[in-house]
Design a protein around this motif. Structure first.
Motif, PDB file in Angstrom:
ATOM      1  N   GLY A  15       0.794  -1.212   0.000  1.00  0.00           N
ATOM      2  CA  GLY A  15       0.000   0.000   0.000  1.00  0.00           C
ATOM      3  C   GLY A  15       0.833   1.271   0.000  1.00  0.00           C
ATOM      4  O   GLY A  15       1.807   1.411  -0.752  1.00  0.00           O
ATOM      5  N   ILE A  16       0.447   2.230   0.856  1.00  0.00           N
ATOM      6  CA  ILE A  16       1.145   3.510   0.934  1.00  0.00           C
ATOM      7  C   ILE A  16       2.589   3.300   1.377  1.00  0.00           C
ATOM      8  O   ILE A  16       3.502   4.002   0.933  1.00  0.00           O
ATOM      9  CB  ILE A  16       0.423   4.470   1.894  1.00  0.00           C
ATOM     10  N   GLN A  17       2.799   2.297   2.236  1.00  0.00           N
ATOM     11  CA  GLN A  17       4.168   2.008   2.685  1.00  0.00           C
ATOM     12  C   GLN A  17       5.056   1.607   1.509  1.00  0.00           C
ATOM     13  O   GLN A  17       6.207   2.034   1.409  1.00  0.00           O
ATOM     14  CB  GLN A  17       4.148   0.891   3.737  1.00  0.00           C
ATOM     15  N   ARG A  18       4.505   0.815   0.628  1.00  0.00           N
ATOM     16  CA  ARG A  18       5.249   0.409  -0.569  1.00  0.00           C
ATOM     17  C   ARG A  18       5.526   1.626  -1.455  1.00  0.00           C
ATOM     18  O   ARG A  18       6.627   1.810  -1.980  1.00  0.00           O
ATOM     19  CB  ARG A  18       4.447  -0.647  -1.324  1.00  0.00           C
ATOM     20  N   TYR A  19       4.523   2.459  -1.624  1.00  0.00           N
ATOM     21  CA  TYR A  19       4.646   3.682  -2.420  1.00  0.00           C
ATOM     22  C   TYR A  19       5.787   4.538  -1.878  1.00  0.00           C
ATOM     23  O   TYR A  19       6.653   5.001  -2.619  1.00  0.00           O
ATOM     24  CB  TYR A  19       3.321   4.420  -2.371  1.00  0.00           C
ATOM     25  N   SER A  20       5.793   4.753  -0.568  1.00  0.00           N
ATOM     26  CA  SER A  20       6.837   5.559   0.060  1.00  0.00           C
ATOM     27  C   SER A  20       8.214   4.951  -0.157  1.00  0.00           C
ATOM     28  O   SER A  20       9.177   5.655  -0.490  1.00  0.00           O
ATOM     29  CB  SER A  20       6.548   5.688   1.560  1.00  0.00           C
ATOM     30  N   ARG A  21       8.309   3.656   0.013  1.00  0.00           N
ATOM     31  CA  ARG A  21       9.597   2.972  -0.137  1.00  0.00           C
ATOM     32  C   ARG A  21      10.160   3.113  -1.544  1.00  0.00           C
ATOM     33  O   ARG A  21      11.369   3.216  -1.739  1.00  0.00           O
ATOM     34  CB  ARG A  21       9.421   1.479   0.202  1.00  0.00           C
ATOM     35  N   THR A 228      -5.602 -13.730 -10.730  1.00  0.00           N
ATOM     36  CA  THR A 228      -5.532 -13.014  -9.455  1.00  0.00           C
ATOM     37  C   THR A 228      -6.926 -12.487  -9.124  1.00  0.00           C
ATOM     38  O   THR A 228      -7.590 -11.895  -9.981  1.00  0.00           O
ATOM     39  CB  THR A 228      -4.534 -11.849  -9.544  1.00  0.00           C
ATOM     40  N   LEU A 229      -7.357 -12.713  -7.893  1.00  0.00           N
ATOM     41  CA  LEU A 229      -8.666 -12.240  -7.450  1.00  0.00           C
ATOM     42  C   LEU A 229      -8.548 -10.837  -6.881  1.00  0.00           C
ATOM     43  O   LEU A 229      -7.699 -10.570  -6.025  1.00  0.00           O
ATOM     44  CB  LEU A 229      -9.222 -13.177  -6.384  1.00  0.00           C
ATOM     45  N   MET A 230      -9.405  -9.931  -7.336  1.00  0.00           N
ATOM     46  CA  MET A 230      -9.408  -8.548  -6.851  1.00  0.00           C
ATOM     47  C   MET A 230     -10.869  -8.139  -6.658  1.00  0.00           C
ATOM     48  O   MET A 230     -11.426  -7.368  -7.443  1.00  0.00           O
ATOM     49  CB  MET A 230      -8.713  -7.648  -7.877  1.00  0.00           C
ATOM     50  N   PRO A 231     -11.519  -8.640  -5.596  1.00  0.00           N
ATOM     51  CA  PRO A 231     -12.955  -8.412  -5.428  1.00  0.00           C
ATOM     52  C   PRO A 231     -13.315  -7.075  -4.802  1.00  0.00           C
ATOM     53  O   PRO A 231     -14.488  -6.846  -4.477  1.00  0.00           O
ATOM     54  CB  PRO A 231     -13.363  -9.555  -4.500  1.00  0.00           C
ATOM     55  N   SER A 232     -12.346  -6.168  -4.652  1.00  0.00           N
ATOM     56  CA  SER A 232     -12.558  -4.903  -3.950  1.00  0.00           C
ATOM     57  C   SER A 232     -13.776  -4.142  -4.477  1.00  0.00           C
ATOM     58  O   SER A 232     -14.037  -4.095  -5.681  1.00  0.00           O
ATOM     59  CB  SER A 232     -11.338  -4.005  -4.098  1.00  0.00           C
ATOM     60  N   MET A 233     -14.467  -3.501  -3.537  1.00  0.00           N
ATOM     61  CA  MET A 233     -15.572  -2.621  -3.904  1.00  0.00           C
ATOM     62  C   MET A 233     -15.102  -1.183  -4.025  1.00  0.00           C
ATOM     63  O   MET A 233     -15.746  -0.363  -4.687  1.00  0.00           O
ATOM     64  CB  MET A 233     -16.671  -2.742  -2.863  1.00  0.00           C
ATOM     65  N   LEU A 234     -13.972  -0.857  -3.403  1.00  0.00           N
ATOM     66  CA  LEU A 234     -13.376   0.471  -3.469  1.00  0.00           C
ATOM     67  C   LEU A 234     -11.861   0.332  -3.515  1.00  0.00           C
ATOM     68  O   LEU A 234     -11.293  -0.474  -2.790  1.00  0.00           O
ATOM     69  CB  LEU A 234     -13.756   1.310  -2.243  1.00  0.00           C
ATOM     70  N   GLU A 235     -11.197   1.101  -4.358  1.00  0.00           N
ATOM     71  CA  GLU A 235      -9.744   1.162  -4.408  1.00  0.00           C
ATOM     72  C   GLU A 235      -9.346   2.527  -4.950  1.00  0.00           C
ATOM     73  O   GLU A 235     -10.079   3.123  -5.746  1.00  0.00           O
ATOM     74  CB  GLU A 235      -9.135   0.078  -5.320  1.00  0.00           C
ATOM     75  N   GLY A 236      -8.177   2.991  -4.521  1.00  0.00           N
ATOM     76  CA  GLY A 236      -7.625   4.194  -5.121  1.00  0.00           C
ATOM     77  C   GLY A 236      -6.848   3.870  -6.376  1.00  0.00           C
ATOM     78  O   GLY A 236      -6.757   4.662  -7.313  1.00  0.00           O
ATOM     79  N   PHE A 237      -6.271   2.667  -6.398  1.00  0.00           N
ATOM     80  CA  PHE A 237      -5.531   2.232  -7.575  1.00  0.00           C
ATOM     81  C   PHE A 237      -5.684   0.733  -7.768  1.00  0.00           C
ATOM     82  O   PHE A 237      -6.239   0.282  -8.745  1.00  0.00           O
ATOM     83  CB  PHE A 237      -4.049   2.607  -7.459  1.00  0.00           C
ATOM     84  N   GLY A 238      -5.185  -0.065  -6.841  1.00  0.00           N
ATOM     85  CA  GLY A 238      -5.247  -1.512  -6.990  1.00  0.00           C
ATOM     86  C   GLY A 238      -3.941  -2.067  -7.512  1.00  0.00           C
ATOM     87  O   GLY A 238      -3.883  -2.631  -8.610  1.00  0.00           O
ATOM     88  N   LEU A 239      -2.849  -1.914  -6.721  1.00  0.00           N
ATOM     89  CA  LEU A 239      -1.528  -2.327  -7.174  1.00  0.00           C
ATOM     90  C   LEU A 239      -1.442  -3.821  -7.485  1.00  0.00           C
ATOM     91  O   LEU A 239      -0.787  -4.202  -8.462  1.00  0.00           O
ATOM     92  CB  LEU A 239      -0.475  -1.932  -6.130  1.00  0.00           C
ATOM     93  N   PRO A 240      -2.083  -4.726  -6.708  1.00  0.00           N
ATOM     94  CA  PRO A 240      -2.011  -6.141  -7.084  1.00  0.00           C
ATOM     95  C   PRO A 240      -2.539  -6.428  -8.491  1.00  0.00           C
ATOM     96  O   PRO A 240      -2.029  -7.319  -9.167  1.00  0.00           O
ATOM     97  CB  PRO A 240      -2.859  -6.832  -6.013  1.00  0.00           C
ATOM     98  N   ALA A 241      -3.547  -5.683  -8.914  1.00  0.00           N
ATOM     99  CA  ALA A 241      -4.053  -5.877 -10.278  1.00  0.00           C
ATOM    100  C   ALA A 241      -2.973  -5.552 -11.300  1.00  0.00           C
ATOM    101  O   ALA A 241      -2.778  -6.270 -12.287  1.00  0.00           O
ATOM    102  CB  ALA A 241      -5.292  -5.016 -10.514  1.00  0.00           C
TER     103      ALA A 241
END
Length: 318
Positions: A15-21, A228-241
């Protein structure tokens, strides 16, 4: 240019931690760490005194009301759609801390066109510039990655168990597809909960929890998966996708999640109803019985380009 100080407490693997890194080492703007300790998401952190009067940059959404100017990164506004009564604290935080800081600075960063539109609507202020700095993808996630070994086909889920991730529906769907197997990469604190969720559905021997994966190892898991399963109902981006399609593995996602749909861009299967276990089961059956590869995006996801956009935005505040 003002002295630039960075809140470096966003540090981790997702998530944001990965982005920062990924972003901070790539910035060309000279900066120093704010040197703060404590939990950056603690309720009173927004009120703390700062050791600088210069520009503060945060890779995340944690605002300092005493900062003269702070460049925030609003990856999404998912917290504002949390269930009640938990939503109340987020509404207060964004109204009393985040919005005033953003308006005072006059610019805010985000990571996708979907999030840009959402942030602009929430702000309702044409005087504030919302910059889509984009997001990158590690070079490890590529179509020629060696697939992980597996005696049987499997599906992959990378994320967490927060409500908006909608994980229960895919576990319910898995129960409808005999012999379907799922590998999950979750935060350590959620592993016991995931085991309980799987056991309650009789899936204990068909759900495998992964841990301790670096980018290369995770890329192999994506590459070896049927989908890959990405069942999210809300995301800002969705890096796993993104990571999945970069390895050539399709994504199963809810078509109503605009950010994931933007990222996947047809590279997989869009399920019509987010909460319909039968529809997810059908998508899973299709992915397992008719495996396919997808073509990765040619360009557009580059951490260096994201860092350049942030540098340019910081320079514009000089």
């Amino acid at each position: 240019m003002d002295q630039v100080a960075v809140d470096t407490r966003w540090d981790g693997v997702a998530g944001i931690q990965r982005y920062s890194r990924e972003v901070l080492p790539r910035l060309r703007t000279p900066w120093t760490s704010l040197g703060l300790d404590g939990d950056h998401l603690a309720p009173l952190d927004a009120l703390r005194a700062l050791p600088t009067r210069g520009l503060v940059y945060s890779p995340g959404y944690n605002a300092f009301v005493r900062a003269r100017r702070q460049l925030l990164t609003l990856h999404d506004l998912i917290q504002l759609q949390a269930p009640w009564p938990g939503r109340a604290k987020y509404l207060a935080y964004y109204a009393l801390a985040v919005r005033p800081v953003v308006r005072r600075t006059g610019v805010v960063l985000t990571v996708s066109q979907t999030s840009k539109a959402i942030v602009e609507e929430w702000l309702g202020d044409d005087a504030v510039r919302v910059v889509n700095a984009g997001i990158g993808c590690s070079d490890a996630f590529r179509a020629d990655a060696e697939p992980a070994s597996s005696a049987d086909p499997y599906l992959l889920y990378v994320g967490n168990l927060r409500a908006h991730k909608n994980v229960p529906v895919v576990l319910d769907a898995l129960a409808l597809v005999p012999d379907a197997r799922l590998r999950m990469l979750l935060p350590a604190r959620e592993r016991d909960e995931a085991r309980g969720m799987a056991a309650a559905r009789g899936l204990g021997d068909r759900v495998e929890l992964l841990a301790g994966l670096d980018d290369d190892a995770l890329a192999r898991q994506y590459r070896g998966a049927s989908a890959t399963l990405m069942p999210s109902m809300l995301e800002g981006f969705g890096l796993p996708a993104l990571e999945s399609i970069m390895t050539g593995t399709p994504v199963l996602y809810w078509r109503g999640c605009a950010a994931v749909a933007e990222t996947a861009d047809g590279r997989g299967t869009a399920v019509a109803d987010a909460r319909d276990a039968d529809a997810w089961a059908e998508a899973i059956r299709s992915a397992l019985s008719r495996p396919r590869r997808v073509e990765p995006p040619a360009a557009g996801y580059d951490w260096d380009a994201t860092a350049r956009s942030i540098d340019e935005t910081i320079a514009s505040l000089a």
